[in-house]
Write an enzyme that holds these catalytic residues in place. Structure first.
Site, mmCIF file in Angstrom:
data_model
loop_
_atom_site.group_PDB
_atom_site.id
_atom_site.type_symbol
_atom_site.label_atom_id
_atom_site.label_comp_id
_atom_site.label_asym_id
_atom_site.label_seq_id
_atom_site.Cartn_x
_atom_site.Cartn_y
_atom_site.Cartn_z
ATOM 1 N N ARG A 17 3.299 -4.859 16.456
ATOM 2 C CA ARG A 17 1.913 -4.366 16.356
ATOM 3 C C ARG A 17 0.951 -5.432 16.870
ATOM 4 N NH1 ARG A 17 2.008 -3.073 10.069
ATOM 5 N NH2 ARG A 17 2.800 -5.190 10.164
ATOM 6 N N SER A 71 0.834 -1.215 0.000
ATOM 7 C CA SER A 71 0.000 0.000 0.000
ATOM 8 C C SER A 71 0.864 1.259 0.000
ATOM 9 C CB SER A 71 -0.953 0.004 1.197
ATOM 10 O OG SER A 71 -0.257 -0.193 2.406
ATOM 11 N N ASP A 98 -2.261 -8.344 11.615
ATOM 12 C CA ASP A 98 -3.657 -8.697 11.339
ATOM 13 C C ASP A 98 -4.156 -9.876 12.163
ATOM 14 O OD1 ASP A 98 -3.951 -6.704 9.299
ATOM 15 O OD2 ASP A 98 -2.668 -7.943 8.037
ATOM 16 N N HIS A 141 5.465 -12.889 7.189
ATOM 17 C CA HIS A 141 5.718 -11.506 6.768
ATOM 18 C C HIS A 141 6.880 -11.488 5.791
ATOM 19 C CE1 HIS A 141 6.371 -7.166 6.935
ATOM 20 N NE2 HIS A 141 5.123 -7.119 7.350
ATOM 21 N N HIS A 194 -2.217 -8.760 2.006
ATOM 22 C CA HIS A 194 -1.855 -7.501 2.671
ATOM 23 C C HIS A 194 -2.983 -7.138 3.653
ATOM 24 C CE1 HIS A 194 0.149 -3.793 3.346
ATOM 25 N NE2 HIS A 194 -0.227 -3.100 2.282
HETATM 26 N N1 HAX Z 1 0.706 -19.890 5.874
HETATM 27 C C1 HAX Z 1 1.106 -20.836 4.973
HETATM 28 N N2 HAX Z 1 2.165 -20.699 4.176
HETATM 29 C C2 HAX Z 1 2.879 -19.562 4.281
HETATM 30 C C3 HAX Z 1 2.546 -18.567 5.206
HETATM 31 C C4 HAX Z 1 1.406 -18.741 6.010
HETATM 32 N N3 HAX Z 1 0.988 -17.824 6.872
HETATM 33 N N4 HAX Z 1 3.445 -17.561 5.082
HETATM 34 C C5 HAX Z 1 4.305 -17.932 4.116
HETATM 35 N N5 HAX Z 1 3.946 -19.126 3.618
HETATM 36 C C6 HAX Z 1 4.551 -19.848 2.492
HETATM 37 C C7 HAX Z 1 4.429 -19.003 1.243
HETATM 38 O O1 HAX Z 1 3.128 -19.101 0.676
HETATM 39 C C8 HAX Z 1 5.520 -19.586 0.374
HETATM 40 O O2 HAX Z 1 5.062 -20.808 -0.130
HETATM 41 P P1 HAX Z 1 5.409 -21.291 -1.650
HETATM 42 O O3 HAX Z 1 6.895 -21.327 -1.697
HETATM 43 O O4 HAX Z 1 4.751 -22.623 -1.742
HETATM 44 O O5 HAX Z 1 4.824 -20.248 -2.554
HETATM 45 C C9 HAX Z 1 6.617 -19.894 1.412
HETATM 46 O O6 HAX Z 1 5.935 -20.008 2.678
HETATM 47 C C10 HAX Z 1 7.687 -18.839 1.525
HETATM 48 O O7 HAX Z 1 7.062 -17.588 1.790
HETATM 49 P P2 HAX Z 1 7.821 -16.471 2.637
HETATM 50 O O8 HAX Z 1 9.052 -16.105 1.876
HETATM 51 O O9 HAX Z 1 7.962 -16.894 4.048
HETATM 52 O O10 HAX Z 1 6.760 -15.298 2.636
HETATM 53 P P3 HAX Z 1 6.517 -14.179 1.528
HETATM 54 O O11 HAX Z 1 7.466 -13.052 1.804
HETATM 55 O O12 HAX Z 1 6.524 -14.747 0.153
HETATM 56 O O13 HAX Z 1 5.019 -13.741 1.848
HETATM 57 C C11 HAX Z 1 3.179 -13.149 3.201
HETATM 58 C C12 HAX Z 1 4.690 -12.988 2.977
HETATM 59 C C13 HAX Z 1 2.741 -12.155 4.259
HETATM 60 C C14 HAX Z 1 2.456 -12.839 1.887
HETATM 61 C C15 HAX Z 1 2.903 -14.603 3.641
HETATM 62 O O14 HAX Z 1 3.554 -14.854 4.862
HETATM 63 C C16 HAX Z 1 1.409 -14.906 3.786
HETATM 64 O O15 HAX Z 1 0.771 -15.247 2.775
HETATM 65 N N6 HAX Z 1 0.828 -14.771 5.027
HETATM 66 C C17 HAX Z 1 -0.591 -14.974 5.244
HETATM 67 C C18 HAX Z 1 -1.386 -13.743 4.787
HETATM 68 C C19 HAX Z 1 -1.170 -12.574 5.728
HETATM 69 O O16 HAX Z 1 -1.242 -12.702 6.939
HETATM 70 N N7 HAX Z 1 -0.895 -11.405 5.152
HETATM 71 C C20 HAX Z 1 -0.708 -10.158 5.939
HETATM 72 C C21 HAX Z 1 0.768 -9.776 6.035
HETATM 73 C C22 HAX Z 1 0.992 -8.504 6.831
HETATM 74 C C23 HAX Z 1 0.379 -7.340 6.135
HETATM 75 O O17 HAX Z 1 0.739 -6.893 5.061
HETATM 76 N N8 HAX Z 1 -0.659 -6.827 6.706
HETATM 77 O O18 HAX Z 1 -1.405 -5.892 6.111
#
Ligand code: HAX
Length: 441
Positions: free
Chosen positions: A327, A241, A373, A318, A271
């Site tokens: 947070r 964002s 979140d 994250h 996000h």
């Molecule tokens: N549950 C399951 N699998 C997860 C995970 C979770 N909470 N977090 C990461 N992973 C997985 C990823 O999907 C990825 O899998 P693949 O290789 O199969 O694609 C692997 O672990 C490596 O990911 P990463 O490098 O640890 O994490 P990224 O930097 O790619 O992604 C995310 C970060 C926040 C998008 C991710 O942790 C996620 O999807 N979390 C759940 C959604 C969430 O809570 N989002 C909010 C984040 C905070 C925010 O922006 N708030 O607004």
């Protein structure tokens, strides 16, 4: 010129001079190098942007102008009788780098009250949207609908000198932030309370008034709202964002256009939308298990079934953080102090015990800890706000504080149009082939 604008003018002028000198002497110094993993991998960790309001450390979490969240809770002015910081104070801090006094925050609250009038056509436009339109879509469109009032755009079309961009951006920023709670609350009351609107209470602070217009008069909720609006405000510049606001703003799109775009980025489930996804997931768990007091074993099985069905555990992980999000911890502290007996809050705490070892055991998740979140939904439901499709709108109201303070800085420092380099996979293969040829000899 008002006092905050004058202070911003002085500070930003001084820093702009310093930046010029830094770049003159050190502009060609290398601060990072980039791997192919990062080029394909969402540009993680590439140092490539200036963002003055806050800085994220992967181990320690966010600091706003050097202050951690516990420090903000201690040092920022509060509402009378309250314990949580007023988000107005954080905006002041992010904009000029100084903790404001009580009087300065009072001035800012009153200034925003004076700027808070939302043009009637904005409500009429929102009313034309189907009621089931997601609240974030209505919010983003509401912000766009105010764009005809942009001072930046009006002055630009009358030939504004570029040295005045920061001034017009400051005016738009102040007006837009002042109006956001009214637009956001209008959407909430329209969708969930038969359109019965509650008018603003001009003697209240920005966050308290937002709670009032939502129809949430409980003092506990108001305090939580002040904390919520403070901790969601900024998370340095690379998150989706913030970066979207910065990118769109870099084309000299005004704050209404760039903040609306920022809200669209916040609307994704990876996000900001994660806050609605978390509580949806928790409530589904409670329904599936048939108990509001699940055991750790039951939660563990539920988490594993989520993962087995190819979904992420919302609220965990994250892109930058590698420790529990401060947070999240601030909200946990708030819940311990104010609502220790809520079943839903206790489930959130049990999930915190159960999820990290499971995610770690997958061997690929870089951060198994909760993010911001993971906690908010349980507190909002506790205080009676159960319409979780709305939660990201509150996040959006808060996010305006950081991304728009940053936009004032972008204009003051004359940061240019953003335009990174992209390549094709054919380019990558060619690059690798040339490298191999050099190695072979
Ligand atoms: N549950 C399951 N699998 C997860 C995970 C979770 N909470 N977090 C990461 N992973 C997985 C990823 O999907 C990825 O899998 P693949 O290789 O199969 O694609 C692997 O672990 C490596 O990911 P990463 O490098 O640890 O994490 P990224 O930097 O790619 O992604 C995310 C970060 C926040 C998008 C991710 O942790 C996620 O999807 N979390 C759940 C959604 C969430 O809570 N989002 C909010 C984040 C905070 C925010 O922006 N708030 O607004």
């Amino acid at each position: 010129m008002d006092a905050l604008k004058q202070l911003f003018y002085e500070k930003s002028n001084a820093l702009a001079q310093e930046v010029k000198e830094i770049l003159k002497e050190h502009g060609n110094k290398q601060v990072d190098d980039v791997q192919l993993n990062q080029v394909y991998g969402g540009m993680r960790d590439i140092t490539s942007m200036i963002w003055e309001p806050s800085l994220l450390d992967s181990e320690e979490g966010i600091r706003f102008r050097g202050f951690s969240i516990p420090e903000l809770r201690e040092k920022l002015p509060r509402a009378p009788g309250g314990k949580e910081p007023l988000p107005e104070g954080l905006f002041w801090l992010m904009l000029v780098g100084e903790i404001p006094t009580k009087e300065q925050v009072k001035w800012l609250t009153e200034n925003w009250v004076r700027r808070a009038n939302v043009p009637e056509h904005v409500f009429r436009m929102i009313d034309t949207l189907p009621i089931e339109t997601h609240p974030m879509t209505q919010f983003s469109m509401g912000v766009m609908a105010m764009q005809n009032t942009s001072i930046f755009t009006q002055r630009y079309s009358s030939g504004m000198n570029k040295t005045e961009y920061w001034d017009a951006t400051y005016e738009d920023t102040m007006n837009l932030i002042a109006r956001l709670p009214r637009v956001a609350a209008y959407i909430y009351r329209r969708i969930y309370h038969k359109g019965e609107q509650i008018l603003p209470e001009i003697s209240m602070d920005w966050g308290g008034n937002f709670a009032h217009m939502l129809g949430m008069e409980n003092e506990g909720f108001k305090e939580y709202m002040r904390l919520f609006l403070t901790i969601h405000a900024d998370h340095e510049g690379g998150n989706a964002s913030a970066h979207t606001c910065h990118l769109v703003g870099s084309t000299l799109s005004d704050p209404y256009l760039s903040f609306s775009a920022s809200l669209n980025a916040l609307s994704g489930p990876l996000h900001g939308l994660a806050n609605q996804e978390v509580i949806r997931w928790v409530i589904k768990m409670v329904d599936t298990l048939g108990t509001t007091k699940p055991t750790r074993e039951q939660i563990s099985d539920y988490v594993k079934s989520t993962l087995a069905s190819g979904r992420v555990v919302p609220g965990y992980g994250h892109a930058v953080l590698r420790k529990p999000d401060p947070r999240f911890m601030a909200q946990r502290q708030f819940a311990e102090d104010n609502v220790p007996d809520s079943d839903l809050v206790k489930i959130v705490w049990k999930i915190f015990d159960v999820v990290p070892p499971i995610l770690s055991s997958l061997g690929k998740v870089k951060n198994p800890w909760p993010n911001v979140d993971a906690h908010s939904g349980a507190l909002l439901v506790h205080y009676g706000m159960k319409e979780y499709n709305y939660y990201t709108v509150m996040f959006g109201v808060s996010r305006a504080l950081g991304v728009l303070a940053a936009q004032c800085w972008a204009r003051a420092l004359s940061l240019p149009l953003e335009r990174p380099k992209s390549v094709t996979t054919a380019w990558v293969k060619d690059f690798l082939a040339k490298e191999a040829a050099v190695v072979q000899g």
